[in-house]
Design a protein around this motif. Structure first.
Motif, mmCIF file in Angstrom:
data_model
loop_
_atom_site.group_PDB
_atom_site.id
_atom_site.type_symbol
_atom_site.label_atom_id
_atom_site.label_comp_id
_atom_site.label_asym_id
_atom_site.label_seq_id
_atom_site.Cartn_x
_atom_site.Cartn_y
_atom_site.Cartn_z
ATOM 1 N N GLY A 249 1.013 -1.219 -0.218
ATOM 2 C CA GLY A 249 0.292 0.155 -0.149
ATOM 3 C C GLY A 249 0.663 1.213 -0.386
ATOM 4 N N PHE A 250 0.549 1.867 1.316
ATOM 5 C CA PHE A 250 1.278 3.608 1.070
ATOM 6 C C PHE A 250 2.393 3.484 1.868
ATOM 7 C CE2 PHE A 250 -3.055 4.975 0.279
ATOM 8 C CZ PHE A 250 -2.595 6.147 -0.825
ATOM 9 N N LEU A 251 2.846 2.220 2.107
ATOM 10 C CA LEU A 251 3.834 2.019 3.222
ATOM 11 C C LEU A 251 5.033 0.830 1.887
ATOM 12 C CD1 LEU A 251 5.757 1.614 5.704
ATOM 13 C CD2 LEU A 251 4.561 -0.793 6.119
ATOM 14 N N ASP A 252 6.019 2.007 2.054
ATOM 15 C CA ASP A 252 7.746 1.666 1.463
ATOM 16 C C ASP A 252 8.624 2.240 2.729
ATOM 17 O OD1 ASP A 252 10.984 2.368 0.314
ATOM 18 O OD2 ASP A 252 9.220 1.929 -1.903
ATOM 19 N N PHE A 253 9.151 0.326 3.348
ATOM 20 C CA PHE A 253 10.098 -0.143 3.720
ATOM 21 C C PHE A 253 11.465 1.823 3.922
ATOM 22 C CE2 PHE A 253 7.436 -3.709 5.018
ATOM 23 C CZ PHE A 253 7.862 -2.966 5.742
ATOM 24 N N GLY A 254 11.813 1.034 2.262
ATOM 25 C CA GLY A 254 13.113 1.896 2.398
ATOM 26 C C GLY A 254 12.757 3.416 2.592
ATOM 27 N N GLU A 255 11.103 3.815 2.469
ATOM 28 C CA GLU A 255 10.930 5.872 3.015
ATOM 29 C C GLU A 255 11.124 5.185 4.542
ATOM 30 O OE1 GLU A 255 7.802 7.051 0.790
ATOM 31 O OE2 GLU A 255 8.592 6.931 -0.716
ATOM 32 N N LEU A 256 10.597 3.944 4.927
ATOM 33 C CA LEU A 256 10.545 4.350 6.721
ATOM 34 C C LEU A 256 11.787 4.242 7.339
ATOM 35 C CD1 LEU A 256 8.968 3.771 8.894
ATOM 36 C CD2 LEU A 256 8.576 1.225 8.583
ATOM 37 N N LEU A 257 12.667 3.608 6.586
ATOM 38 C CA LEU A 257 13.935 3.080 7.207
ATOM 39 C C LEU A 257 14.153 4.208 7.746
ATOM 40 C CD1 LEU A 257 15.428 -0.301 6.618
ATOM 41 C CD2 LEU A 257 15.001 1.033 8.844
ATOM 42 N N GLN A 258 14.362 5.476 6.569
ATOM 43 C CA GLN A 258 14.789 6.580 6.334
ATOM 44 C C GLN A 258 14.285 7.618 6.722
ATOM 45 O OE1 GLN A 258 14.325 8.737 2.164
ATOM 46 N NE2 GLN A 258 15.525 10.807 2.421
ATOM 47 N N LEU A 259 13.088 8.102 7.138
ATOM 48 C CA LEU A 259 11.915 8.728 8.023
ATOM 49 C C LEU A 259 13.018 8.202 9.544
ATOM 50 C CD1 LEU A 259 9.830 11.129 8.364
ATOM 51 C CD2 LEU A 259 8.656 9.178 8.571
ATOM 52 N N ALA A 260 13.251 7.443 9.770
ATOM 53 C CA ALA A 260 13.435 6.808 11.125
ATOM 54 C C ALA A 260 14.822 7.625 11.406
ATOM 55 C CB ALA A 260 13.247 4.944 10.884
ATOM 56 N N ASN A 261 15.634 7.278 10.085
ATOM 57 C CA ASN A 261 17.083 8.032 10.152
ATOM 58 C C ASN A 261 17.460 9.897 10.993
ATOM 59 O OD1 ASN A 261 18.570 5.742 10.208
ATOM 60 N ND2 ASN A 261 17.930 5.765 7.685
ATOM 61 N N GLU A 262 15.934 9.864 9.598
ATOM 62 C CA GLU A 262 15.556 11.509 9.810
ATOM 63 C C GLU A 262 15.091 12.129 12.089
ATOM 64 O OE1 GLU A 262 13.587 12.700 6.908
ATOM 65 O OE2 GLU A 262 15.035 12.144 5.241
ATOM 66 N N GLN A 263 14.174 10.728 12.203
ATOM 67 C CA GLN A 263 13.644 11.507 13.161
ATOM 68 C C GLN A 263 13.499 9.947 14.024
ATOM 69 O OE1 GLN A 263 9.557 14.131 13.523
ATOM 70 N NE2 GLN A 263 9.747 14.134 10.936
ATOM 71 N N PRO A 264 14.556 9.844 14.631
ATOM 72 C CA PRO A 264 14.742 8.639 15.491
ATOM 73 C C PRO A 264 13.350 8.174 16.040
ATOM 74 C CG PRO A 264 16.975 10.052 15.925
ATOM 75 C CD PRO A 264 15.438 11.298 15.707
ATOM 76 N N PHE A 265 12.449 7.036 15.556
ATOM 77 C CA PHE A 265 12.227 6.504 16.564
ATOM 78 C C PHE A 265 11.884 5.604 15.661
ATOM 79 C CE2 PHE A 265 10.381 7.293 11.901
ATOM 80 C CZ PHE A 265 9.745 6.464 11.826
ATOM 81 N N ALA A 266 10.777 4.375 16.583
ATOM 82 C CA ALA A 266 10.834 2.532 16.658
ATOM 83 C C ALA A 266 9.750 2.029 15.719
ATOM 84 C CB ALA A 266 11.569 1.474 17.439
ATOM 85 N N THR A 267 10.180 1.351 15.430
ATOM 86 C CA THR A 267 8.520 0.427 14.595
ATOM 87 C C THR A 267 8.472 -0.881 14.838
ATOM 88 O OG1 THR A 267 8.461 2.325 13.316
ATOM 89 C CG2 THR A 267 7.542 0.494 12.488
#
Length: 583
Positions: A249-267
């Protein structure tokens, strides 16, 4: 005041305790705050010497009518010695009557102070940014209240000593001020919430503000040295349903990791065990390489409608054993382990599911729904929603989570209560490349709290309550596994307590995998643990498992229905992404 009060003095009328007195007492008990009651007659007669001797640091909580009656014999501008000795006085329930109005004018020194009802809705409440010790993560927020969320406001002249803690255009909903050397906190709430009240949905400060937010702020601040508290707020983003593919769907794991590097969070991905054979090698590798940011937990078994909203112990055991076998197969095939936390499909569960999870090796559940699917089974109270986790059902912990649309103010209030910050979502939370999520993460980061992002299993195990108890620290354990560290330079002794109604099912209690002795009193497990400096303790409750009552497999027709359901769900989610500009 440099240190918090050690006991609360609950001043109340001579008649049997009012509902508000009882509600306030329940809130004090909930936070573990010691308290004693004092009637107006006892106060007027001066029967408080023993209290002042044994508890030199105390605070007073009372309604405006009770305080007005108590001060009636006093000369204007003077207070009895026992009242003047209080660290602070919390007053609520200012009714639109002459005695309450006179009291407000007396303790504020404002001859024109008044009590104003709130008639225009909605109203916007501003939380002060100048009192972070009391307001914590709610500091500087503006909250738009829904009709009925507040009932009155106090109109008080600001002579430079007044501190508006919760303000609105109509007046002050909560304010602090000093008069004749005594510190007062005036709460405009007419009534205290009854935390014994049954709850079918999540607590919302936009709907239940009065009688809740001001008193919680005050108690957590005034009695910070004796009430249950937390050292940090554990956080995790939980995404339901996605298979481990590069995109869903709208979830791209590459984009998720990039966002997690920009704004530290865990999923943590709430992974449907049925999908265990349908994974992408590169996506799984990304999870293994980023184990501190990405993990998977268990999301049902087949993810059929209401599969855990059933009462049959045999059927529940069968579902859970199947789910565990599939997750073990995932580990064997991909080397990707999972966290033993359950997220119920569609949030639907019944009390029997909690007991089944406990005896099948799960150490917690995390859910958006706070009550069982069957209304008749609902025993969830407001106190459960204010707690770190709901332990109402079989003593098994169900941690609650929220969607972004619940509002930043509810996440912040949860933080004051000591609850973890669990953000729920599906693939569409990453619509527009996760712009809404990124904005919300920035809001969370801007709040005044110690937010620690962890994968779900780690966050759950580290979410507990603590309070000092002489030379020992008492830790209230919720999940069936607890991780606690000693960062001090000396050995730290902790007393672990855990509510456990199913003691006959308990097999062992272990500390760092070693079986230890425990006590069982008043429905609670009690374990003493010494943690050397710089070390940690992993405490677990291990329960007896039932043998598999259903060794056979599901019917072909059932398996076909499950497969059709899963494929149609994936088609729907991916269709919404492919045609995102048309929806």
């Amino acid at each position: 005041m440099d240190t918090g009060s050690s006991i609360a003095l609950l001043l109340r009328s001579d008649t049997p305790p009012s509902p508000e007195d009882c509600n306030l007492a329940e809130i004090l008990d909930f936070f573990g705050i010691p308290w004693t009651a004092l009637t107006v007659s006892e106060a007027i007669e001066g029967n408080v010497a023993s209290l002042m001797t044994s508890h030199p640091q105390f605070s007073i909580l009372t309604s405006a009518p009770c305080l007005a009656e108590t001060l009636q014999p006093c000369k204007a501008g003077t207070f009895p010695a026992w009242l003047a000795a209080a660290a602070s006085v919390f007053v609520f329930g200012f009714q639109a009557t002459d005695p309450c109005r006179a009291l407000l004018r007396q303790i504020t020194g404002d001859p024109e102070a008044d009590i104003r009802g709130i008639e225009a809705w909605p109203i916007s409440v501003s939380v002060t940014d100048a009192f972070p010790d009391m307001c914590g993560p709610m500091s500087a927020l503006r909250i738009r209240l829904e009709p009925g969320a507040a009932d009155a406001a106090l109109v008080i002249r600001d002579d430079g000593e007044l501190q508006s803690i919760l303000g609105a255009p109509e007046g002050h909903l909560f304010a602090g001020f000093a008069y004749s050397g005594l510190r007062f906190f005036a709460d405009a709430s007419l009534a205290m919430v009854d935390i014994r009240e049954r709850a079918a949905t999540y607590f919302d400060v936009k709907k239940r503000f009065a009688g809740a937010v001001p008193v919680v702020m005050y108690l957590k601040w005034s009695f910070r040295d004796v009430c249950w508290t937390t050292s940090e707020t554990n956080a995790c983003l939980i995404i339901d349903d996605p298979p481990l593919w590069p995109r869903y769907g709208f979830l791209d794991f590459g984009e998720l990791l990039q966002l997690a590097n920009e704004q530290p969070f865990a999923t943590t991905i709430a992974f449907i065990p049925w999908n265990w054979q349908r994974t992408n090698r590169d996506t799984v590798a990304a999870f293994r390489q980023n184990s501190g940011k990405l993990s998977v937990c268990v999301h049902g078994c087949d993810h059929t409608g209401g599969e855990f909203a059933v009462r049959s112990a045999d059927l529940l055991d069968r579902k859970l054993k199947t789910a565990r076998r599939r997750m073990k197969s995932l580990l064997k095939e991909t080397a990707l382990d999972h966290e033993n936390v359950m997220v119920f499909p569609q949030g639907a569960f019944l009390p029997e599911a909690a007991s089944a999870l406990k005896r099948n090796g799960f150490f917690a559940a995390v859910n958006t729904e706070v009550a069982p699917a069957d209304d008749a089974s609902n025993e969830t109270t407001l106190a459960d929603l204010w707690s770190v986790a709901i332990v109402r059902y079989g003593g098994f912990s169900i941690y609650t989570r929220r969607y972004i649309h619940h509002g930043i103010e509810n996440f912040a209030f949860d933080g004051i209560l000591g609850k973890p910050c669990f953000v729920a979502g599906h693939h569409d939370i990453f619509r527009d490349h996760g712009s809404e999520l990124a904005e919300f993460l920035q809001q969370l980061a801007s709040l005044r709290w110690k937010l620690s992002w962890r994968t779900l299993g780690d966050a759950v195990c580290r979410s507990y309550s603590i309070r000092p108890d002489g030379g020992t620290i008492t830790v209230k354990m919720f999940a069936e596994q607890l991780r606690i560290e000693n960062m001090e330079a000396i050995t730290r002794r902790i007393r672990v307590v855990k509510q456990e109604p199913q003691i006959v099912s308990l097999k062992d209690v272990t500390v760092n995998q070693d079986v230890v002795a425990y006590e069982y009193m008043d429905g609670c497990l009690r374990v003493i643990v010494d943690i050397p400096p710089g070390r940690s303790a992993d405490i677990r409750c291990v329960f007896h498992e039932r043998p598999d009552a259903f060794p056979g497999s599901e019917s072909v027709s059932y398996r076909l229905r499950v497969a059709v359901r899963r494929y149609l769900s994936e088609l729907r989610d991916n269709y919404r992404y492919l045609f995102r500009f048309r929806v």
